[in-house]
Scaffold this motif. Structure first.
Motif, PDB file in Angstrom:
ATOM      1  N   ASN A   1       2.673   2.535  -8.951  1.00 36.32           N
ATOM      2  CA  ASN A   1       1.931   3.294  -7.945  1.00 36.32           C
ATOM      3  C   ASN A   1       0.838   4.184  -8.531  1.00 36.32           C
ATOM      4  N   ALA A   2       0.963   4.492  -9.825  1.00 42.49           N
ATOM      5  CA  ALA A   2       0.016   5.417 -10.444  1.00 42.49           C
ATOM      6  C   ALA A   2      -1.417   4.910 -10.344  1.00 42.49           C
ATOM      7  N   PHE A   3      -2.319   5.808  -9.956  1.00 44.87           N
ATOM      8  CA  PHE A   3      -3.761   5.586  -9.897  1.00 44.87           C
ATOM      9  C   PHE A   3      -4.179   4.527  -8.873  1.00 44.87           C
ATOM     10  N   ASP A   4      -3.247   4.130  -8.000  1.00 44.04           N
ATOM     11  CA  ASP A   4      -3.605   3.260  -6.874  1.00 44.04           C
ATOM     12  C   ASP A   4      -3.940   4.172  -5.697  1.00 44.04           C
ATOM     13  N   LEU A   5      -5.208   4.391  -5.459  1.00 43.63           N
ATOM     14  CA  LEU A   5      -5.653   5.344  -4.449  1.00 43.63           C
ATOM     15  C   LEU A   5      -6.217   4.647  -3.211  1.00 43.63           C
ATOM     16  N   ARG A   6      -5.893   3.368  -3.046  1.00 44.76           N
ATOM     17  CA  ARG A   6      -6.354   2.652  -1.860  1.00 44.76           C
ATOM     18  C   ARG A   6      -5.725   3.266  -0.606  1.00 44.76           C
ATOM     19  N   ILE A   7      -6.517   3.415   0.423  1.00 43.81           N
ATOM     20  CA  ILE A   7      -6.035   3.974   1.684  1.00 43.81           C
ATOM     21  C   ILE A   7      -5.841   2.838   2.684  1.00 43.81           C
TER      22      ILE A   7
ATOM     23  N   LEU B   1      -2.191  15.938  -8.586  1.00 44.85           N
ATOM     24  CA  LEU B   1      -1.692  15.262  -9.788  1.00 44.85           C
ATOM     25  C   LEU B   1      -0.448  14.408  -9.542  1.00 44.85           C
ATOM     26  N   PRO B   2       0.589  14.896  -8.823  1.00 44.44           N
ATOM     27  CA  PRO B   2       1.752  14.018  -8.578  1.00 44.44           C
ATOM     28  C   PRO B   2       1.379  12.747  -7.829  1.00 44.44           C
ATOM     29  N   TYR B   3       0.394  12.855  -6.928  1.00 42.54           N
ATOM     30  CA  TYR B   3      -0.068  11.662  -6.208  1.00 42.54           C
ATOM     31  C   TYR B   3      -0.798  10.712  -7.153  1.00 42.54           C
TER      32      TYR B   3
ATOM     33  N   GLN C   1       5.988   4.426  -0.908  1.00 43.81           N
ATOM     34  CA  GLN C   1       5.526   3.920  -2.199  1.00 43.81           C
ATOM     35  C   GLN C   1       5.739   2.415  -2.283  1.00 43.81           C
ATOM     36  N   LYS C   2       4.916   1.774  -3.082  1.00 49.73           N
ATOM     37  CA  LYS C   2       5.128   0.361  -3.362  1.00 49.73           C
ATOM     38  C   LYS C   2       6.375   0.210  -4.228  1.00 49.73           C
TER      39      LYS C   2
ATOM     40  N   TYR D   1       0.835  -1.192   0.000  1.00 51.21           N
ATOM     41  CA  TYR D   1       0.000   0.000   0.000  1.00 51.21           C
ATOM     42  C   TYR D   1       0.877   1.253   0.000  1.00 51.21           C
ATOM     43  N   ARG D   2       0.411   2.270  -0.678  1.00 48.00           N
ATOM     44  CA  ARG D   2       1.072   3.564  -0.630  1.00 48.00           C
ATOM     45  C   ARG D   2       0.715   4.264   0.678  1.00 48.00           C
TER      46      ARG D   2
END
Length: 492
Positions: free
Chosen positions: A123-129, A258-260, A115-116, A108-109
Motif C-alpha cells: 500500500n505504501a506510496f500508492d496515492l491513487r484516488i 506520513l502514515p498514509y 487497504q489493499k 484501491y486504498r
C-alpha cells in the motif's frame, strides 16, 4: 413501524446491536420492479422520483471494506406516479468499481482506511484516488449526477440509471477540480434574476486550503466561479448559504500524511481533532462587488459534518448545524460494525449566531437528542424559517443509531417524533412540498427505513405537518438497502 413517542429508560437500549449491524451487509443485486406490498396509500398527488445514494458494497471478493464511507456508490430510484411506486437500483460504474468487480478483489486504498491486501508494503506510496460516487445524487441542468466530494461527478441516465461517465459540467470543472457532495439550491437567487441557482464548492487542502465556489443556473450554465484561500488544512464536508453569503466551518483538525504515505492507514485516519483550537467560521460574500469583505469568526471548538440551514436577520447570520464535541478517530484495527455508541458523543442541533458588527459568535443548543441528516422545505434554504426535520435517536439522551424522524418548530420549541424502534433504523428525511401548499410544513417526508426484523428496507411517507400520526404509507421493498447517505426528490 410504530409512531409512539414513549421511551424506555435511558439505561435501556432502544435497539438490538446485532440487528443494527445487519444494515451494513452488502447488496450486490440490482433490481427493477413495481412495489406492490404497501401499507396505507400513496398520495395520488405525490409525483416524481426520490433518488438516494450510499455505499452498497461493504466487501469486495469477500474482503471487507474497512469503513462504510469507502463503499461503492449505489443509486436507488423510487418513482411515484398516480398512487403507485416503482423501485430500481444500479451501481455507478466508476472505473474503480469496474476494475475491482473484474478482479474480484480490492485494488484501491480507501480514504477512510480500506487497504489493499498484502500489508503496508503493498500500500505504501500508492496515492491513487478511487472515485466511489457514493455520497449524494442530484438532478440539475437536465443531468442526474452522482457526487463524491473529492472528484468529478458521474453522469447517469435518469431513466435507466446507467452510467454515462465522468462529467466536468460542460467544462466548468477544470482538470484537478472536484464538486462537493453538498450543493445548495438557492430558491430565488439575486445573481440569477430571481430564479433558482445551484451553489456548490470544492476543497483543495494542503498547508493552506483553497475553497472554490460554483454557482450554476437551472440549465447548468455557469453564473459565477470564485475562490478563497484559508491558512491551514481544512476538512469541510458541507456548507450553508444565504442570499448574500456562503458560510464554511473550518473544523479544528490537523493532518499528518506520513502514515498514509507509508501504507499504514487511510488518509482519513491521519486527520486528528484539536480540542484546544477554535472552530473557524468563514463567511464569503456571493456578490462580486463585496468579495473582498470576507469575514472570519472563531467559535468554540467542535466538529460539524452537516448544516441544516442559514439565514440573515438585520446585521447577523444564523447557522443551524449538527455539531459534535469532537471528531472521533477511525481506528485502523477496529470493525465499524462493533461501534460502541455509548463511548461516543452524540451529534446535537446548535444555532450559531454571527454578529457582523461585533465579530462575535453566540452558540445556543436547540436539541440535545442525538440527531443527524437535517433538512428543510426547499424554499426555506438560506431564509428565515420555522420548521426543521432530521433523523434522530429514539431515546432523548445519549448516543445511538438513528431510529426516528423528528420535527422542530423553531418558533414555539415544540417537537414531534415518529419512531421506527426497536427494529427499524432511519435514514435522511427528504421534504417534498405538497402541490399548492399553503404553509411551510405542508408536504411529505420521505425516508428509507431498514427493517432488521425482516432484513428489508421500507420507503416511508410521513405527513410533514404531523409526525405523530401513523405513516401515510409504508412501501415494503423486496430486499434491504444498506444504510445510505443523501438523496433528493426530482419532479421527473
Amino acid at each position: 413501524m410504530q409512531n409512539t413517542i414513549s421511551e424506555p429508560s435511558q439505561n435501556q437500549l432502544s435497539y438490538n446491536p446485532q440487528e443494527w449491524q445487519k444494515g451494513y451487509l452488502s447488496q450486490p443485486n440490482e433490481y427493477n420492479y413495481t412495489i406492490t406490498n404497501i401499507d396505507g396509500e400513496i398520495p395520488p398527488d405525490l409525483k416524481g422520483t426520490l433518488f438516494r445514494n450510499g455505499p452498497g458494497l461493504l466487501d469486495i471478493g469477500g474482503l471487507p471494506i474497512h469503513h462504510p464511507f469507502d463503499g461503492d456508490g449505489m443509486i436507488s430510484a423510487i418513482r411515484f406516479q398516480d398512487g403507485q411506486a416503482h423501485y430500481q437500483n444500479r451501481y455507478v460504474r466508476t472505473q474503480g468499481y469496474i476494475d475491482e468487480q473484474q478482479a474480484k478483489t480490492i485494488l484501491y486504498r480507501g480514504v477512510f482506511g480500506t487497504q489493499k491486501p498484502g500489508g503496508f508494503l503493498h500500500n505504501a506510496f500508492d496515492l491513487r484516488i478511487k472515485n466511489i460516487a457514493n455520497t449524494q445524487v442530484i438532478y440539475w441542468g437536465g443531468k442526474l449526477l452522482a457526487l463524491w466530494e473529492a472528484d468529478l461527478p458521474y453522469h447517469l441516465n435518469h431513466e435507466t440509471l446507467e452510467t454515462i461517465g465522468l462529467d466536468n459540467l460542460n467544462g466548468i470543472l477544470e482538470p484537478g477540480e472536484s464538486f462537493a457532495a453538498h450543493p445548495r439550491i438557492d430558491p430565488s437567487s439575486k445573481f440569477n434574476g430571481g430564479s433558482p441557482s445551484l451553489v456548490n464548492f470544492s476543497i483543495k487542502p494542503g498547508l493552506s486550503t483553497t475553497i472554490r465556489i460554483y454557482e450554476l443556473d437551472s440549465h447548468g450554465s455557469l453564473l459565477q466561479k470564485y475562490a478563497h484561500t484559508v491558512p491551514g488544512f481544512a476538512f469541510i464536508h458541507d456548507f450553508a448559504i444565504t442570499p448574500n453569503y456562503c458560510i464554511f466551518f473550518q473544523n479544528p483538525v490537523k493532518f499528518n500524511p506520513l502514515p498514509y504515505l507509508f501504507g499504514l492507514c487511510g488518509a482519513g485516519q491521519c486527520v486528528h481533532f484539536q480540542t484546544n483550537q477554535p472552530t473557524r467560521i468563514i463567511v464569503i460574500p456571493r456578490d462580486p462587488a463585496q468579495r473582498q469583505n470576507i469575514r472570519h469568526f472563531d467559535a468554540q471548538s467542535g466538529f460539524v459534518f452537516h448544516h441544516a440551514n442559514a439565514f440573515e436577520q438585520e446585521n447577523k447570520i444564523g447557522v443551524d448545524s449538527i455539531c459534535y464535541q469532537s471528531l472521533p478517530g477511525v481506528d485502523p484495527q477496529a470493525n465499524f460494525r462493533d461501534t460502541d455508541f455509548n463511548a461516543l458523543e452524540p451529534g446535537q442541533l446548535w444555532r450559531f449566531t454571527l454578529d457582523l458588527t461585533t465579530g462575535q459568535v453566540q452558540r445556543q443548543l436547540i436539541e440535545s437528542r442525538c440527531c443527524e441528516f437535517p433538512t428543510t422545505h426547499p424554499n426555506s434554504v438560506g431564509r428565515p424559517y420555522r420548521y426543521l426535520y432530521s433523523a434522530a435517536a429514539h431515546n432523548s439522551q445519549g448516543n445511538a443509531p438513528l431510529q426516528a424522524i423528528i420535527k422542530f418548530d423553531l418558533e414555539t420549541g415544540l417537537r414531534q417524533l415518529w419512531t421506527a424502534a426497536p427494529h427499524g433504523f432511519t435514514g435522511e428525511p427528504v421534504f417534498v412540498p405538497r402541490p399548492h401548499a399553503t404553509s411551510e410544513d405542508d408536504g411529505w417526508l420521505l425516508t428509507l427505513v431498514y427493517n432488521a426484523q425482516h432484513h428489508r428496507s421500507d420507503v416511508v411517507i410521513l405527513d410533514a405537518k404531523n409526525l405523530e400520526k401513523n405513516a401515510i404509507a409504508t412501501l415494503h421493498l423486496q430486499h434491504h438497502i444498506p444504510y445510505g447517505l443523501h438523496g433528493t426528490f426530482a419532479n421527473i
